[in-house]
Design a protein around this motif. Structure first.
Motif, PDB file in Angstrom:
ATOM      1  N   TYR A   1      -5.224   5.421   0.531  1.00 23.80           N
ATOM      2  CA  TYR A   1      -4.378   4.224   0.513  1.00 23.80           C
ATOM      3  C   TYR A   1      -4.389   3.511   1.876  1.00 23.80           C
ATOM      4  O   TYR A   1      -3.669   2.531   2.066  1.00 23.80           O
ATOM      5  CB  TYR A   1      -2.948   4.607   0.134  1.00 23.80           C
ATOM      6  CG  TYR A   1      -2.849   5.206  -1.248  1.00 23.80           C
ATOM      7  CD1 TYR A   1      -2.571   4.415  -2.370  1.00 23.80           C
ATOM      8  CD2 TYR A   1      -3.066   6.568  -1.455  1.00 23.80           C
ATOM      9  CE1 TYR A   1      -2.490   4.966  -3.646  1.00 23.80           C
ATOM     10  CE2 TYR A   1      -2.990   7.124  -2.724  1.00 23.80           C
ATOM     11  CZ  TYR A   1      -2.714   6.324  -3.813  1.00 23.80           C
ATOM     12  OH  TYR A   1      -2.639   6.866  -5.085  1.00 23.80           O
TER      13      TYR A   1
ATOM     14  N   TYR B   1      -0.904   2.439   9.146  1.00 25.50           N
ATOM     15  CA  TYR B   1      -1.901   1.840   8.250  1.00 25.50           C
ATOM     16  C   TYR B   1      -3.084   1.317   9.066  1.00 25.50           C
ATOM     17  O   TYR B   1      -2.893   0.632  10.076  1.00 25.50           O
ATOM     18  CB  TYR B   1      -1.301   0.689   7.447  1.00 25.50           C
ATOM     19  CG  TYR B   1      -2.295   0.068   6.489  1.00 25.50           C
ATOM     20  CD1 TYR B   1      -2.546   0.656   5.251  1.00 25.50           C
ATOM     21  CD2 TYR B   1      -3.001  -1.076   6.838  1.00 25.50           C
ATOM     22  CE1 TYR B   1      -3.470   0.112   4.376  1.00 25.50           C
ATOM     23  CE2 TYR B   1      -3.931  -1.630   5.964  1.00 25.50           C
ATOM     24  CZ  TYR B   1      -4.160  -1.025   4.748  1.00 25.50           C
ATOM     25  OH  TYR B   1      -5.094  -1.555   3.886  1.00 25.50           O
TER      26      TYR B   1
ATOM     27  N   GLN C   1       0.824  -1.211   0.000  1.00 22.26           N
ATOM     28  CA  GLN C   1       0.000   0.000   0.000  1.00 22.26           C
ATOM     29  C   GLN C   1       0.857   1.260   0.000  1.00 22.26           C
ATOM     30  O   GLN C   1       0.529   2.254  -0.658  1.00 22.26           O
ATOM     31  CB  GLN C   1      -0.927   0.000   1.217  1.00 22.26           C
ATOM     32  CG  GLN C   1      -2.057  -1.017   1.148  1.00 22.26           C
ATOM     33  CD  GLN C   1      -2.972  -0.773  -0.042  1.00 22.26           C
ATOM     34  OE1 GLN C   1      -2.869  -1.454  -1.058  1.00 22.26           O
ATOM     35  NE2 GLN C   1      -3.845   0.218   0.070  1.00 22.26           N
TER      36      GLN C   1
ATOM     37  N   VAL D   1      -8.528   1.560   4.191  1.00 21.33           N
ATOM     38  CA  VAL D   1      -9.104   2.714   3.494  1.00 21.33           C
ATOM     39  C   VAL D   1     -10.332   3.320   4.168  1.00 21.33           C
ATOM     40  O   VAL D   1     -10.353   4.525   4.447  1.00 21.33           O
ATOM     41  CB  VAL D   1      -9.410   2.343   2.025  1.00 21.33           C
ATOM     42  CG1 VAL D   1     -10.184   3.474   1.333  1.00 21.33           C
ATOM     43  CG2 VAL D   1      -8.112   2.067   1.276  1.00 21.33           C
TER      44      VAL D   1
ATOM     45  N   ALA E   1       2.127   1.970  -3.410  1.00 19.79           N
ATOM     46  CA  ALA E   1       1.080   2.562  -4.249  1.00 19.79           C
ATOM     47  C   ALA E   1       0.925   4.050  -3.945  1.00 19.79           C
ATOM     48  O   ALA E   1       0.755   4.874  -4.855  1.00 19.79           O
ATOM     49  CB  ALA E   1      -0.242   1.826  -4.020  1.00 19.79           C
ATOM     50  N   LEU E   2       0.984   4.404  -2.653  1.00 19.03           N
ATOM     51  CA  LEU E   2       0.914   5.811  -2.254  1.00 19.03           C
ATOM     52  C   LEU E   2       2.070   6.599  -2.863  1.00 19.03           C
ATOM     53  O   LEU E   2       1.870   7.690  -3.433  1.00 19.03           O
ATOM     54  CB  LEU E   2       0.945   5.917  -0.732  1.00 19.03           C
ATOM     55  CG  LEU E   2       1.110   7.324  -0.137  1.00 19.03           C
ATOM     56  CD1 LEU E   2      -0.099   8.206  -0.468  1.00 19.03           C
ATOM     57  CD2 LEU E   2       1.323   7.244   1.376  1.00 19.03           C
TER      58      LEU E   2
END
Length: 331
Positions: A225, A250, A142, A253, A145-146
């Protein structure tokens, strides 16, 4: 001298008497049979007969208001379209939504196979402190991806991950040397979901991440994210940690979207979720999807039955305190 024949006289009065007696006997017999039949269907109150086993005989009908399904009839029924899954007691201490702070210690797993080196698995669009800086591999996916989105938007490569997972031994050493005020077991760095960011511009002095200039893109977009700022400036009384602009976590979402939109810290959010249940869930819109989120209190002993949908994807996370958070993806 000739004898005279005697005439037999029929006594009709005797015949009638016998007939009446016979009829009376028949009436008495029928009455007795009827009475005995009624006694056989009585409630067992007659003396000399013990019918007490009728109330416990598994083959008999249950008294009105009882439940023979094998479950506690006093327990609330699952809502329509839901079933139950059993979560063991240790599951309260695992998942994306566990909180670790001065009040709730981390429960170390038997193995930590999900940890990976950031340096060996990162994109070329950001930096990592060294090979030993690690994160949970799913969280790193993740984060990659961010950072991919960040680079495409800014073409900036100044971000560095300067801290990630810490083992119990590492935290003990840092606490002993007074480089950390937190005792081993009470930091979220143990989870592999927590990390610090620094800014290392080429040819300039480095500094901790701040949401300014191009770098602000990360703070503005990280909820999409699944990331939150772990220690907001005005939440010290709840988190036990002074506000830090560079420490991230984290959570997933929908949770990140709700926490950020409502200016909450993780502790506040988890407490607020306790007012939601399967019948009255928290509805969240995030990333073009709809979610239902609710809390199920953990049993004080043994496993816990958690209500989950039968036809929609869901995840279950412990909160490391007293229950489970169910997140249902509705579309």
């Amino acid at each position: 001298m000739a004898q005279k024949n005697k005439r037999r006289v029929v006594r009709y009065d005797r015949i009638i008497a016998v007939a009446v007696i016979f009829i009376i006997l028949i009436v008495l017999l029928v009455s007795c049979i009827s009475s005995c039949g009624e006694g056989g269907s009585s409630d067992g109150s007659s003396s000399g007969t013990d019918n007490s086993s009728a109330s416990t005989d598994s083959g008999g009908s249950a008294p009105e208001g009882t439940d023979n399904s094998g479950t506690d009839s006093s327990a609330p029924a699952d809502p329509a379209g839901y079933t139950s899954v059993s979560m063991n007691a240790d599951a309260v201490y695992t998942g994306d939504l566990i909180v670790v702070n001065k009040d709730y210690a981390y429960h170390f797993p038997d193995n930590e196979d999900n940890l990976v080196s950031i340096y060996l698995n990162k994109l070329s669009t950001y930096q990592a402190k060294d090979w030993d800086t690690m994160l949970d591999k799913d969280i790193l996916t993740q984060f990659n991806a961010l950072m991919d989105g960040y680079y495409k938007s800014t073409h900036n490569v100044d971000i560095m991950v300067i801290s990630g997972y810490r083992s119990k031994a590492t935290q003990e050493s840092m606490h002993t040397s007074k480089t950390s005020e937190v005792a081993a077991g009470y930091t979220e760095y143990h989870t592999g979901m927590n990390f610090d960011l620094g800014i290392f511009p080429k040819g300039k002095n480095s500094y901790y991440y701040k949401a300014e200039g191009d770098y602000k893109w990360i703070s503005d977009n990280m909820p999409s994210y699944g990331f939150i700022l772990r220690y907001p400036e005005d939440k010290e009384t709840l988190t036990g940690v002074k506000g830090k602009s560079y420490k991230f976590r984290y959570v997933g979402v929908p949770h990140a979207a709700y926490i950020t939109e409502n200016s909450l810290c993780l502790e506040e959010y988890l407490e607020a979720l306790k007012s939601y249940n399967p019948e009255k869930p928290l509805n969240v819109e995030a990333g073009g999807k709809s979610y239902r989120i609710y809390y199920v209190a953990a049993s004080k002993s043994g496993s816990t039955d958690v209500s989950v949908p039968t036809d929609k994807p869901y995840t279950i996370s412990g909160n490391n305190m007293d229950g489970f958070i169910v997140t249902v993806e509705m579309n």
